[in-house]
Write an enzyme that holds these catalytic residues in place. Structure first.
Site, mmCIF file in Angstrom:
data_model
loop_
_atom_site.group_PDB
_atom_site.id
_atom_site.type_symbol
_atom_site.label_atom_id
_atom_site.label_comp_id
_atom_site.label_asym_id
_atom_site.label_seq_id
_atom_site.Cartn_x
_atom_site.Cartn_y
_atom_site.Cartn_z
ATOM 1 N N CYS A 1 -3.109 -3.977 -1.503
ATOM 2 C CA CYS A 1 -2.469 -2.720 -1.138
ATOM 3 C C CYS A 1 -3.186 -2.450 0.103
ATOM 4 C CB CYS A 1 -2.981 -1.680 -2.353
ATOM 5 S SG CYS A 1 -2.493 -0.187 -2.060
ATOM 6 N N HIS B 1 4.525 -1.667 -8.335
ATOM 7 C CA HIS B 1 3.299 -1.337 -7.524
ATOM 8 C C HIS B 1 3.629 0.054 -6.754
ATOM 9 C CE1 HIS B 1 -0.181 -2.154 -4.918
ATOM 10 N NE2 HIS B 1 0.311 -1.672 -4.149
ATOM 11 N N GLU B 2 4.647 0.064 -5.913
ATOM 12 C CA GLU B 2 4.949 1.112 -5.088
ATOM 13 C C GLU B 2 5.105 2.665 -5.817
ATOM 14 O OE1 GLU B 2 4.124 0.996 -2.068
ATOM 15 O OE2 GLU B 2 4.236 -1.086 -2.071
ATOM 16 N N HIS C 1 2.134 4.334 -7.080
ATOM 17 C CA HIS C 1 1.384 5.401 -6.052
ATOM 18 C C HIS C 1 2.073 6.500 -6.227
ATOM 19 C CE1 HIS C 1 -0.988 2.647 -3.417
ATOM 20 N NE2 HIS C 1 0.224 1.797 -3.183
HETATM 21 NI NI NI Z 1 -0.183 -0.112 -2.428
#
Ligand code: NI
Length: 177
Positions: A100, A142-143, A146
């Site tokens: 990341c 993953h995104e 966030h």
């Molecule tokens: Ni990330």
């Protein structure tokens, strides 16, 4: 357009939930998309979420080119995804290594759903509805994490599988997202 500073783990802004985008035509939104694009490209990232540049809106982008040096890393089409909703297509999960831009220089083994449907809007406000699996599904999860204030180390099941990229994978050039 500008390359923006990417916040690093420890910044409380990375732990906040992001708000939906309401106006796709506002100058602020258009500038955000341009800045995220420039920042992701400048840092050679596989993906980026708006909270990583300190903007608490539900905007992510991602994209991975095919790389002949890493045939196992499949290409992911460049995508801007706004106000995303994820729906796993089964309970099946698999572990994979992630990095990341907000956790520079590190890699961890993270469980993700193997297959999911993602819905949302592109940068022009047009609907997106895709069902994907494997690496594409991993990048999206993953995104979108966030946008919920979740960084990948928070999902690692065994912290022995978390370490420095150059020690875990010596000699390899890997992308972060
Ligand atoms: Ni990330």
């Amino acid at each position: 357009m500008a390359v923006r500073e990417v916040l690093k783990m420890g910044d409380p802004r990375l732990l906040e939930a992001a708000c939906p985008v309401g106006d796709f035509a506002s100058p602020e939104f258009v500038r955000l998309i341009a800045d995220m694009h420039d920042t992701m490209r400048a840092l050679n990232g596989a993906g980026l979420a708006a909270p990583q540049i300190g903007v608490g809106l539900q905007v992510v982008m991602f994209g991975v080119d095919a790389n002949p040096r890493y045939p196992e890393a499949e290409a992911v089409p460049y995508t801007v995804l706004v106000n995303p909703v994820l729906t796993p297509l089964s309970d099946a999960m698999e572990e994979g290594w992630e990095g990341c831009l907000s956790v520079p220089g590190m890699r961890g083994l993270v469980p993700r759903y193997v297959a999911l449907r993602y819905q949302g809007f592109d940068a022009e406000g047009q609907p997106i509805d895709r069902s994907v699996s494997g690496f594409h599904a991993r990048v999206v999860q993953h995104e979108v994490d966030h946008l919920h204030g979740i960084l990948y180390p928070m999902r690692i099941r065994d912290l022995r599988c978390f370490g420095f990229t150059d020690t875990l994978f010596p000699g390899q050039v890997l992308q972060d997202d």
